[in-house]
Design a protein around this motif. Sequence first.
Motif, PDB file in Angstrom:
ATOM      1  N   GLN A  16       0.842  -1.203   0.000  1.00  0.00           N
ATOM      2  CA  GLN A  16       0.000   0.000   0.000  1.00  0.00           C
ATOM      3  C   GLN A  16       0.878   1.255   0.000  1.00  0.00           C
ATOM      4  O   GLN A  16       0.583   2.218  -0.699  1.00  0.00           O
ATOM      5  CB  GLN A  16      -0.933   0.003   1.214  1.00  0.00           C
ATOM      6  N   ALA A  17       1.968   1.230   0.773  1.00  0.00           N
ATOM      7  CA  ALA A  17       2.875   2.373   0.806  1.00  0.00           C
ATOM      8  C   ALA A  17       3.521   2.577  -0.564  1.00  0.00           C
ATOM      9  O   ALA A  17       3.659   3.722  -1.035  1.00  0.00           O
ATOM     10  CB  ALA A  17       3.947   2.156   1.872  1.00  0.00           C
ATOM     11  N   ALA A  18       3.867   1.489  -1.224  1.00  0.00           N
ATOM     12  CA  ALA A  18       4.448   1.595  -2.561  1.00  0.00           C
ATOM     13  C   ALA A  18       3.435   2.169  -3.541  1.00  0.00           C
ATOM     14  O   ALA A  18       3.763   3.030  -4.370  1.00  0.00           O
ATOM     15  CB  ALA A  18       4.937   0.228  -3.023  1.00  0.00           C
ATOM     16  N   LYS A  19       2.174   1.711  -3.440  1.00  0.00           N
ATOM     17  CA  LYS A  19       1.114   2.236  -4.316  1.00  0.00           C
ATOM     18  C   LYS A  19       0.875   3.719  -4.049  1.00  0.00           C
ATOM     19  O   LYS A  19       0.686   4.510  -4.974  1.00  0.00           O
ATOM     20  CB  LYS A  19      -0.182   1.451  -4.122  1.00  0.00           C
ATOM     21  N   ALA A  40       3.041   5.860  -2.832  1.00  0.00           N
ATOM     22  CA  ALA A  40       4.188   6.604  -3.336  1.00  0.00           C
ATOM     23  C   ALA A  40       4.100   6.751  -4.856  1.00  0.00           C
ATOM     24  O   ALA A  40       4.359   7.834  -5.408  1.00  0.00           O
ATOM     25  CB  ALA A  40       5.481   5.909  -2.945  1.00  0.00           C
ATOM     26  N   GLU A  41       3.695   5.685  -5.524  1.00  0.00           N
ATOM     27  CA  GLU A  41       3.541   5.734  -6.980  1.00  0.00           C
ATOM     28  C   GLU A  41       2.443   6.715  -7.383  1.00  0.00           C
ATOM     29  O   GLU A  41       2.605   7.496  -8.316  1.00  0.00           O
ATOM     30  CB  GLU A  41       3.221   4.325  -7.507  1.00  0.00           C
ATOM     31  N   GLN A  42       1.335   6.683  -6.636  1.00  0.00           N
ATOM     32  CA  GLN A  42       0.232   7.606  -6.921  1.00  0.00           C
ATOM     33  C   GLN A  42       0.665   9.045  -6.661  1.00  0.00           C
ATOM     34  O   GLN A  42       0.301   9.955  -7.404  1.00  0.00           O
ATOM     35  CB  GLN A  42      -0.999   7.254  -6.064  1.00  0.00           C
ATOM     36  N   ALA A  43       1.467   9.267  -5.641  1.00  0.00           N
ATOM     37  CA  ALA A  43       1.965  10.606  -5.351  1.00  0.00           C
ATOM     38  C   ALA A  43       2.841  11.092  -6.494  1.00  0.00           C
ATOM     39  O   ALA A  43       2.744  12.263  -6.903  1.00  0.00           O
ATOM     40  CB  ALA A  43       2.743  10.602  -4.031  1.00  0.00           C
ATOM     41  N   GLU A  44       3.683  10.211  -7.024  1.00  0.00           N
ATOM     42  CA  GLU A  44       4.517  10.584  -8.173  1.00  0.00           C
ATOM     43  C   GLU A  44       3.641  10.924  -9.373  1.00  0.00           C
ATOM     44  O   GLU A  44       3.901  11.904 -10.088  1.00  0.00           O
ATOM     45  CB  GLU A  44       5.479   9.439  -8.525  1.00  0.00           C
ATOM     46  N   ILE A  45       2.599  10.138  -9.603  1.00  0.00           N
ATOM     47  CA  ILE A  45       1.675  10.404 -10.721  1.00  0.00           C
ATOM     48  C   ILE A  45       0.989  11.749 -10.528  1.00  0.00           C
ATOM     49  O   ILE A  45       0.876  12.554 -11.463  1.00  0.00           O
ATOM     50  CB  ILE A  45       0.658   9.257 -10.864  1.00  0.00           C
ATOM     51  N   ASP A  46       0.546  12.016  -9.280  1.00  0.00           N
ATOM     52  CA  ASP A  46      -0.118  13.293  -8.996  1.00  0.00           C
ATOM     53  C   ASP A  46       0.846  14.468  -9.181  1.00  0.00           C
ATOM     54  O   ASP A  46       0.471  15.504  -9.740  1.00  0.00           O
ATOM     55  CB  ASP A  46      -0.681  13.295  -7.570  1.00  0.00           C
ATOM     56  N   LYS A  47       2.083  14.298  -8.728  1.00  0.00           N
ATOM     57  CA  LYS A  47       3.071  15.363  -8.894  1.00  0.00           C
ATOM     58  C   LYS A  47       3.339  15.616 -10.384  1.00  0.00           C
ATOM     59  O   LYS A  47       3.431  16.767 -10.828  1.00  0.00           O
ATOM     60  CB  LYS A  47       4.375  14.990  -8.179  1.00  0.00           C
ATOM     61  N   LYS A  48       3.416  14.544 -11.160  1.00  0.00           N
ATOM     62  CA  LYS A  48       3.647  14.702 -12.601  1.00  0.00           C
ATOM     63  C   LYS A  48       2.459  15.382 -13.263  1.00  0.00           C
ATOM     64  O   LYS A  48       2.625  16.272 -14.111  1.00  0.00           O
ATOM     65  CB  LYS A  48       3.898  13.345 -13.253  1.00  0.00           C
ATOM     66  N   ALA A  49       1.235  15.005 -12.850  1.00  0.00           N
ATOM     67  CA  ALA A  49       0.037  15.620 -13.419  1.00  0.00           C
ATOM     68  C   ALA A  49      -0.010  17.104 -13.070  1.00  0.00           C
ATOM     69  O   ALA A  49      -0.349  17.946 -13.919  1.00  0.00           O
ATOM     70  CB  ALA A  49      -1.210  14.910 -12.917  1.00  0.00           C
ATOM     71  N   ALA A  50       0.343  17.462 -11.850  1.00  0.00           N
ATOM     72  CA  ALA A  50       0.346  18.868 -11.446  1.00  0.00           C
ATOM     73  C   ALA A  50       1.407  19.638 -12.231  1.00  0.00           C
ATOM     74  O   ALA A  50       1.167  20.770 -12.683  1.00  0.00           O
ATOM     75  CB  ALA A  50       0.603  18.979  -9.949  1.00  0.00           C
TER      76      ALA A  50
END
Length: 110
Positions: free
Chosen positions: A83-86, A88-98
């Motif tokens: 879950q922590a890995a997911k 972190a991955e989602q946070a990276e995706i959100d940062k890239k989208a922003a």
Amino acid sequence: MSAYKAPDFQERQALSKQAKEKALEKLRAKPPMDPAVVAERLAAAERREAAAAERQREKIAAKEAAEADKIAKAAEAEAAIEQAAKDAEQAEIDKKAARDARYAARKQRK
């Protein structure tokens, strides 16, 4: 006073036979055991064996429960790591989208 004379084979054999006869007579003179006492001793032995078997079963059950708990905790920890890995991955995706949105907005303004 006479010197010590070691007994010969026949004397030792006779003494051994006498000792055996004396032991057998002593055994025969012993009163027979009361059947009630024997039954009580057997019942007590069975109760002790049953209690020991029950303790052994409880020990095995406790060991199995501890092992199952350990496996469950390991699975929980693994799920938490996944879950922590997911996350972190989602946070990276959100940062890239922003970042992409900011870039697109900057391009729109020019």
